[in-house]
Design an enzyme around this catalytic site. Sequence first.
Site, PDB file in Angstrom:
ATOM      1  N   LYS A  35       0.835  -1.207   0.000  1.00  0.00           N
ATOM      2  CA  LYS A  35       0.000   0.000   0.000  1.00  0.00           C
ATOM      3  C   LYS A  35       0.871   1.260   0.000  1.00  0.00           C
ATOM      4  CE  LYS A  35      -4.120  -0.390   2.009  1.00  0.00           C
ATOM      5  NZ  LYS A  35      -5.160  -0.525   3.026  1.00  0.00           N
ATOM      6  N   ARG A 154     -18.974   8.611   4.120  1.00  0.00           N
ATOM      7  CA  ARG A 154     -19.498   7.450   3.387  1.00  0.00           C
ATOM      8  C   ARG A 154     -18.565   7.148   2.234  1.00  0.00           C
ATOM      9  NH1 ARG A 154     -24.507  10.258   1.127  1.00  0.00           N
ATOM     10  NH2 ARG A 154     -22.874  11.822   1.083  1.00  0.00           N
ATOM     11  N   ASN A 211     -24.821   4.764  13.473  1.00  0.00           N
ATOM     12  CA  ASN A 211     -24.880   3.664  12.510  1.00  0.00           C
ATOM     13  C   ASN A 211     -26.042   2.718  12.798  1.00  0.00           C
ATOM     14  OD1 ASN A 211     -22.852   4.596  10.965  1.00  0.00           O
ATOM     15  ND2 ASN A 211     -21.353   3.015  11.474  1.00  0.00           N
ATOM     16  N   GLY A 260     -25.053  -3.536   3.910  1.00  0.00           N
ATOM     17  CA  GLY A 260     -23.802  -4.299   3.969  1.00  0.00           C
ATOM     18  C   GLY A 260     -22.669  -3.322   4.172  1.00  0.00           C
ATOM     19  N   CYS A 263     -19.133  -1.127   7.601  1.00  0.00           N
ATOM     20  CA  CYS A 263     -19.488  -0.484   8.878  1.00  0.00           C
ATOM     21  C   CYS A 263     -20.757  -1.021   9.525  1.00  0.00           C
ATOM     22  CB  CYS A 263     -19.605   1.027   8.663  1.00  0.00           C
ATOM     23  SG  CYS A 263     -18.020   1.783   8.305  1.00  0.00           S
ATOM     24  N   LYS A 266     -20.834  -4.755  11.109  1.00  0.00           N
ATOM     25  CA  LYS A 266     -19.960  -4.986  12.272  1.00  0.00           C
ATOM     26  C   LYS A 266     -20.304  -4.036  13.423  1.00  0.00           C
ATOM     27  CE  LYS A 266     -15.954  -2.030  11.253  1.00  0.00           C
ATOM     28  NZ  LYS A 266     -16.160  -1.044  12.317  1.00  0.00           N
TER      29      LYS A 266
HETATM   30  N1  NAD Z   1     -14.741   2.645   5.506  1.00  0.00           N
HETATM   31  C1  NAD Z   1     -15.635   3.518   5.934  1.00  0.00           C
HETATM   32  O1  NAD Z   1     -16.490   3.990   5.202  1.00  0.00           O
HETATM   33  C2  NAD Z   1     -15.606   3.997   7.379  1.00  0.00           C
HETATM   34  C3  NAD Z   1     -16.372   5.106   7.741  1.00  0.00           C
HETATM   35  C4  NAD Z   1     -16.334   5.541   9.048  1.00  0.00           C
HETATM   36  C5  NAD Z   1     -15.550   4.882   9.983  1.00  0.00           C
HETATM   37  N2  NAD Z   1     -14.834   3.784   9.610  1.00  0.00           N
HETATM   38  C6  NAD Z   1     -13.989   3.138  10.619  1.00  0.00           C
HETATM   39  O2  NAD Z   1     -12.642   3.540  10.406  1.00  0.00           O
HETATM   40  C7  NAD Z   1     -11.756   2.470  10.737  1.00  0.00           C
HETATM   41  C8  NAD Z   1     -10.866   2.144   9.552  1.00  0.00           C
HETATM   42  O3  NAD Z   1     -11.692   1.663   8.518  1.00  0.00           O
HETATM   43  P1  NAD Z   1     -11.165   1.520   7.007  1.00  0.00           P
HETATM   44  O4  NAD Z   1     -12.347   1.152   6.185  1.00  0.00           O
HETATM   45  O5  NAD Z   1     -10.370   2.730   6.672  1.00  0.00           O
HETATM   46  O6  NAD Z   1     -10.193   0.257   7.192  1.00  0.00           O
HETATM   47  P2  NAD Z   1      -9.114  -0.313   6.131  1.00  0.00           P
HETATM   48  O7  NAD Z   1      -9.044  -1.758   6.408  1.00  0.00           O
HETATM   49  O8  NAD Z   1      -9.431   0.186   4.758  1.00  0.00           O
HETATM   50  O9  NAD Z   1      -7.743   0.386   6.575  1.00  0.00           O
HETATM   51  C9  NAD Z   1      -7.065   0.104   7.769  1.00  0.00           C
HETATM   52  C10 NAD Z   1      -5.567   0.237   7.483  1.00  0.00           C
HETATM   53  O10 NAD Z   1      -4.857   0.207   8.720  1.00  0.00           O
HETATM   54  C11 NAD Z   1      -3.611  -0.448   8.492  1.00  0.00           C
HETATM   55  N3  NAD Z   1      -3.054  -0.846   9.783  1.00  0.00           N
HETATM   56  C12 NAD Z   1      -3.512  -1.780  10.653  1.00  0.00           C
HETATM   57  N4  NAD Z   1      -2.762  -1.802  11.765  1.00  0.00           N
HETATM   58  C13 NAD Z   1      -1.792  -0.864  11.607  1.00  0.00           C
HETATM   59  C14 NAD Z   1      -0.714  -0.397  12.424  1.00  0.00           C
HETATM   60  N5  NAD Z   1      -0.495  -0.886  13.638  1.00  0.00           N
HETATM   61  N6  NAD Z   1       0.071   0.573  11.914  1.00  0.00           N
HETATM   62  C15 NAD Z   1      -0.145   1.092  10.699  1.00  0.00           C
HETATM   63  N7  NAD Z   1      -1.144   0.697   9.889  1.00  0.00           N
HETATM   64  C16 NAD Z   1      -1.967  -0.259  10.343  1.00  0.00           C
HETATM   65  C17 NAD Z   1      -3.977  -1.593   7.572  1.00  0.00           C
HETATM   66  O11 NAD Z   1      -2.858  -2.090   6.875  1.00  0.00           O
HETATM   67  C18 NAD Z   1      -4.983  -0.892   6.639  1.00  0.00           C
HETATM   68  O12 NAD Z   1      -4.347  -0.332   5.504  1.00  0.00           O
HETATM   69  C19 NAD Z   1     -12.648   1.308  11.203  1.00  0.00           C
HETATM   70  O13 NAD Z   1     -12.772   1.368  12.601  1.00  0.00           O
HETATM   71  C20 NAD Z   1     -13.970   1.626  10.553  1.00  0.00           C
HETATM   72  O14 NAD Z   1     -15.057   1.078  11.250  1.00  0.00           O
HETATM   73  C21 NAD Z   1     -14.823   3.342   8.315  1.00  0.00           C
END
Ligand code: NAD
Length: 433
Positions: A35, A154, A211, A260, A263, A266
């Site tokens: 990445k 979103r 949510n 689905g 978010c 879970k």
């Molecule tokens: N995707 C969404 O639309 C959304 C919206 C609001 C909130 N969230 C929340 O935000 C959080 C992240 O979601 P996401 O969809 O961005 O997840 P994601 O899986 O796309 O990204 C998480 C990233 O964190 C990295 N990572 C994990 N542990 C690490 C560490 N110790 N050091 C450095 N990098 C590390 C992973 O390699 C990955 O690239 C979750 O809690 C999710 O519920 C997501």
Amino acid sequence: MRIVMIGSGYVGLVSGACFADFGHQVCCVDKDEAKIAALREGRIPIFEPGLDELVAKNVASGRLQFTLDLAEALPDADAVFIAVGTPSRRGDGHADLSYVHAAAREMAGHLSPGTVVVTKSTVPVGTGDEVERIIREARPDLEFSVASNPEFLREGAAIDDFKRPDRVVIGVDDDHAATVLHEVYRPLLGNETRLLVMKRRAAELTKYAANAFLATKISFINEIADLCEKVQADVADVATGIGLDSRIGARFLQPGPGYGGSCFPKDTLALLKTGQDFEAPLRIVEAVVASNDMRKRSMGRKVVHALGGGGHGKTVALLGLTFKADTDDMRDSPALAIVRALQDAGAKVRAYDPEGMEQAKTLLENVTYCADAYEAMEGADAAVIVTEWDAFRALDFERSRELLKDPLLVDLRNLYDRADIERYGFRYVAVGR
Ligand SMILES: NC(=O)c1ccc[n+]([C@@H]2O[C@H](COP(=O)([O-])OP(=O)(O)OC[C@H]3O[C@@H](n4cnc5c(N)ncnc54)[C@H](O)[C@@H]3O)[C@@H](O)[C@H]2O)c1
């Protein structure tokens, strides 16, 4: 402000790029070498409209950087955002906080005095206390703050949501954290964004409550849609009829194949677990989770029913696989349950999705992936719209009728008007009408 994002996924990367665009100096950290290598070469590892331009612009200005190395990023940071994943823990549905705790442990040794550590990941009530405890244990003499700043963006509209949010929620238990986060979000305050400052635990819970409420709205209209089908009423009329009531609001009242994504599934489960742990059971959310689980597979049965009751010897063209349009995210997409229900009934599946096929290939077996909607429809017994992509809003029905064995359209997103489709000789099956 000097900002570090730990985790450069959907939330970390979008937030980091937007913070840089506000004028802050941002370093995005991730553990995933591929990445970070891609980002350094100017390639965006996820599909999110507008993100490539925003990243390129801010990298060029020198305000946005990417690294694998926490030790390089952290010194002198004013705020460190934790934006790592919090998936469902296998077996019990609790939020898996191992990534959040690991991030806290890894950063502890590199923090400078005065840094504010902010959880942006969606985390259960009390996680801020644990992050604070982990850092305090490693650095007993360090002055630091832990705050909560849940993210409401979103996927598919992430940049706009981040830059023009309905509100920014900040959970702080000390004044220094409030001052730093106010400064981080100051560029938004000019366009009347409300910055809500509350206690850390209230902020953590606000994200789950939001949510769960939205998931409830979706499940509610889905069940009303089922009732509409039984009583020959049109759910679109009912949704408009209730949505214009300002106490209810029109959004999230479109029936479909169930919620689905990364978010709602879970987060509703994790909220249930918190409710159980604190002996405040959330019966409404329990019903929502059960209703949505049943709904996804029942959409497969709906298609089989439309095919005449059996799937053997039939081929179905699925148009759309992602849980919603404008994302490549396949996590918990209703399409997964629909494909399995169709295959269990003996049907073959051909599918096309504008962005989700790479991820789908890792999750689904025995699906023929096609180059576009028309290739998917070639020789199929039915076309099924699963995702509301714009590419499916103006299908060429003359052409589709010639490609399909049987002109049957099952529209799980109600994109079309029955009279328009039937004019082309199609049988049209929608949701709740
Ligand atoms: N995707 C969404 O639309 C959304 C919206 C609001 C909130 N969230 C929340 O935000 C959080 C992240 O979601 P996401 O969809 O961005 O997840 P994601 O899986 O796309 O990204 C998480 C990233 O964190 C990295 N990572 C994990 N542990 C690490 C560490 N110790 N050091 C450095 N990098 C590390 C992973 O390699 C990955 O690239 C979750 O809690 C999710 O519920 C997501």
